[in-house]
Design a protein around this motif. Sequence first.
Motif, mmCIF file in Angstrom:
data_model
loop_
_atom_site.group_PDB
_atom_site.id
_atom_site.type_symbol
_atom_site.label_atom_id
_atom_site.label_comp_id
_atom_site.label_asym_id
_atom_site.label_seq_id
_atom_site.Cartn_x
_atom_site.Cartn_y
_atom_site.Cartn_z
ATOM 1 N N GLN A 20 44.278 38.126 45.455
ATOM 2 C CA GLN A 20 44.333 39.594 45.319
ATOM 3 C C GLN A 20 44.915 39.971 43.945
ATOM 4 O OE1 GLN A 20 42.637 41.174 47.296
ATOM 5 N NE2 GLN A 20 42.563 39.897 49.106
ATOM 6 N N GLU A 21 45.898 39.206 43.493
ATOM 7 C CA GLU A 21 46.479 39.472 42.156
ATOM 8 C C GLU A 21 45.435 39.238 41.064
ATOM 9 O OE1 GLU A 21 49.989 37.029 41.756
ATOM 10 O OE2 GLU A 21 50.752 37.835 43.667
ATOM 11 N N ILE A 22 44.669 38.158 41.216
ATOM 12 C CA ILE A 22 43.619 37.837 40.232
ATOM 13 C C ILE A 22 42.600 38.971 40.181
ATOM 14 C CG2 ILE A 22 41.661 36.286 39.772
ATOM 15 C CD1 ILE A 22 43.410 34.005 41.021
ATOM 16 N N ILE A 23 42.191 39.429 41.351
ATOM 17 C CA ILE A 23 41.201 40.523 41.416
ATOM 18 C C ILE A 23 41.763 41.760 40.717
ATOM 19 C CG2 ILE A 23 40.022 42.107 42.988
ATOM 20 C CD1 ILE A 23 39.797 39.681 44.960
ATOM 21 N N LYS A 24 43.016 42.063 41.031
ATOM 22 C CA LYS A 24 43.673 43.249 40.448
ATOM 23 C C LYS A 24 43.690 43.159 38.919
ATOM 24 C CE LYS A 24 47.897 45.557 41.566
ATOM 25 N NZ LYS A 24 49.183 45.300 42.204
ATOM 26 N N LYS A 25 43.999 41.956 38.433
ATOM 27 C CA LYS A 25 44.100 41.731 36.982
ATOM 28 C C LYS A 25 42.760 42.002 36.283
ATOM 29 C CE LYS A 25 44.209 37.424 35.328
ATOM 30 N NZ LYS A 25 44.624 36.032 35.392
ATOM 31 N N HIS A 26 41.658 41.627 36.923
ATOM 32 C CA HIS A 26 40.335 41.741 36.279
ATOM 33 C C HIS A 26 39.547 42.983 36.678
ATOM 34 C CE1 HIS A 26 40.245 37.710 34.446
ATOM 35 N NE2 HIS A 26 40.831 37.279 35.545
ATOM 36 N N LYS A 27 40.003 43.654 37.723
ATOM 37 C CA LYS A 27 39.204 44.703 38.370
ATOM 38 C C LYS A 27 38.588 45.724 37.409
ATOM 39 C CE LYS A 27 39.609 47.735 42.403
ATOM 40 N NZ LYS A 27 38.420 47.419 43.128
ATOM 41 N N ILE A 34 32.489 36.884 37.197
ATOM 42 C CA ILE A 34 32.507 35.449 36.858
ATOM 43 C C ILE A 34 33.928 34.933 36.594
ATOM 44 C CG2 ILE A 34 31.714 33.722 35.158
ATOM 45 C CD1 ILE A 34 28.945 34.995 35.389
ATOM 46 N N PRO A 35 34.719 35.629 35.747
ATOM 47 C CA PRO A 35 36.100 35.124 35.579
ATOM 48 C C PRO A 35 36.898 35.088 36.873
ATOM 49 C CG PRO A 35 35.706 37.069 34.168
ATOM 50 C CD PRO A 35 34.401 36.699 34.794
ATOM 51 N N VAL A 36 36.691 36.077 37.754
ATOM 52 C CA VAL A 36 37.416 36.068 39.030
ATOM 53 C C VAL A 36 36.981 34.860 39.868
ATOM 54 C CG1 VAL A 36 37.665 37.259 41.261
ATOM 55 C CG2 VAL A 36 37.910 38.550 39.129
ATOM 56 N N LEU A 37 35.676 34.578 39.894
ATOM 57 C CA LEU A 37 35.192 33.433 40.670
ATOM 58 C C LEU A 37 35.735 32.111 40.115
ATOM 59 C CD1 LEU A 37 31.484 34.473 41.374
ATOM 60 C CD2 LEU A 37 33.352 34.346 43.038
ATOM 61 N N HIS A 38 35.834 32.038 38.774
ATOM 62 C CA HIS A 38 36.399 30.823 38.164
ATOM 63 C C HIS A 38 37.837 30.618 38.623
ATOM 64 C CE1 HIS A 38 33.666 28.849 35.501
ATOM 65 N NE2 HIS A 38 33.198 30.008 35.080
ATOM 66 N N GLU A 39 38.606 31.676 38.549
ATOM 67 C CA GLU A 39 40.017 31.542 38.939
ATOM 68 C C GLU A 39 40.147 31.281 40.437
ATOM 69 O OE1 GLU A 39 43.052 34.037 37.197
ATOM 70 O OE2 GLU A 39 41.690 34.620 35.579
ATOM 71 N N ALA A 40 39.255 31.903 41.220
ATOM 72 C CA ALA A 40 39.291 31.686 42.675
ATOM 73 C C ALA A 40 38.978 30.227 42.986
ATOM 74 C CB ALA A 40 38.293 32.607 43.366
ATOM 75 N N GLN A 41 38.015 29.664 42.256
ATOM 76 C CA GLN A 41 37.654 28.264 42.504
ATOM 77 C C GLN A 41 38.796 27.320 42.115
ATOM 78 O OE1 GLN A 41 33.688 26.461 42.601
ATOM 79 N NE2 GLN A 41 34.226 25.623 40.617
ATOM 80 N N GLU A 42 39.497 27.676 41.023
ATOM 81 C CA GLU A 42 40.669 26.866 40.638
ATOM 82 C C GLU A 42 41.706 26.890 41.750
ATOM 83 O OE1 GLU A 42 42.527 27.714 36.806
ATOM 84 O OE2 GLU A 42 40.517 27.586 35.955
ATOM 85 N N LEU A 43 41.863 28.044 42.345
ATOM 86 C CA LEU A 43 42.868 28.248 43.383
ATOM 87 C C LEU A 43 42.548 27.491 44.673
ATOM 88 C CD1 LEU A 43 45.394 30.058 43.700
ATOM 89 C CD2 LEU A 43 43.892 31.889 44.514
ATOM 90 N N GLY A 58 37.171 43.148 46.977
ATOM 91 C CA GLY A 58 38.143 43.512 45.941
ATOM 92 C C GLY A 58 37.503 44.125 44.706
ATOM 93 N N LEU A 59 36.348 43.639 44.335
ATOM 94 C CA LEU A 59 35.711 44.152 43.105
ATOM 95 C C LEU A 59 34.720 45.284 43.410
ATOM 96 C CD1 LEU A 59 34.969 40.849 41.108
ATOM 97 C CD2 LEU A 59 36.794 42.490 40.688
ATOM 98 N N GLY A 60 34.500 45.550 44.694
ATOM 99 C CA GLY A 60 33.573 46.621 45.059
ATOM 100 C C GLY A 60 32.120 46.279 44.743
ATOM 101 N N VAL A 61 31.771 45.003 44.913
ATOM 102 C CA VAL A 61 30.366 44.594 44.732
ATOM 103 C C VAL A 61 29.880 44.013 46.070
ATOM 104 C CG1 VAL A 61 30.599 44.120 42.257
ATOM 105 C CG2 VAL A 61 30.929 42.268 43.885
ATOM 106 N N SER A 62 28.568 43.838 46.198
ATOM 107 C CA SER A 62 28.067 43.338 47.479
ATOM 108 C C SER A 62 28.285 41.828 47.594
ATOM 109 C CB SER A 62 26.582 43.659 47.624
ATOM 110 O OG SER A 62 25.848 42.880 46.697
ATOM 111 N N LEU A 63 28.374 41.387 48.846
ATOM 112 C CA LEU A 63 28.526 39.947 49.088
ATOM 113 C C LEU A 63 27.297 39.198 48.573
ATOM 114 C CD1 LEU A 63 30.061 37.563 50.333
ATOM 115 C CD2 LEU A 63 29.042 38.141 52.540
ATOM 116 N N SER A 64 26.127 39.818 48.681
ATOM 117 C CA SER A 64 24.915 39.118 48.207
ATOM 118 C C SER A 64 24.958 38.917 46.697
ATOM 119 C CB SER A 64 23.646 39.834 48.660
ATOM 120 O OG SER A 64 23.597 41.107 48.116
#
Length: 164
Positions: A20-27, A34-43, A58-64
């Motif tokens: 959630q912090e990562i999302i907030k930082k990039h939102k 893409i940067p959020v997914l990279h950090e999420a994968q690291e996590l 968190g980013l307000g985009v669709s799951l698809s």
Amino acid sequence: MSTNNCCCCGQVDERDEKLQEIIKKHKETKGALIPVLHEAQELYGYLPIEVQKMVAEGLGVSLSEVYGVVTFYTQFSLNPKGKYKIQVCMGTACYVKGAGQILDKLKEKLGLDVDQCSEDGLFSLEACRCIGACGLAPVITVNEDVYGRIGPDDVEGIIKKYKE
Ligand code: FES
């Protein structure tokens, strides 16, 4: 925003809070996905559907859209990875030199199928495209280590090295 609670103890996974912090930082940044997914994968080590849902929400985009990006780029993974990530090159040069037999032997010795991770978290098995070492075909990699010109009989010894 939702987080995943453990099914047995109900505790919140602290990685979810970090996400959630990562999302907030990039939102507010354009192209944040893409940067959020990279950090999420690291996590998490990979991007399971629950994590993709949190990112989408968190980013307000669709799951698809999230799923589309995760499956398009090979650096993202939907499956957990082992401490030792074994990749078998199934590019043309390796394939004609017997990569299929090596893959079969790995499956048999590890008790895994492609894109699976062992229960102890030690090994995961993947098939990949040409890694640019065709002169050494057939080639497998274990993390950063490259094994070339191998045959099915070498598989056991290679696995043993990482078990010790
Ligand atoms: S085909 Fe395997 S390294 Fe190129």
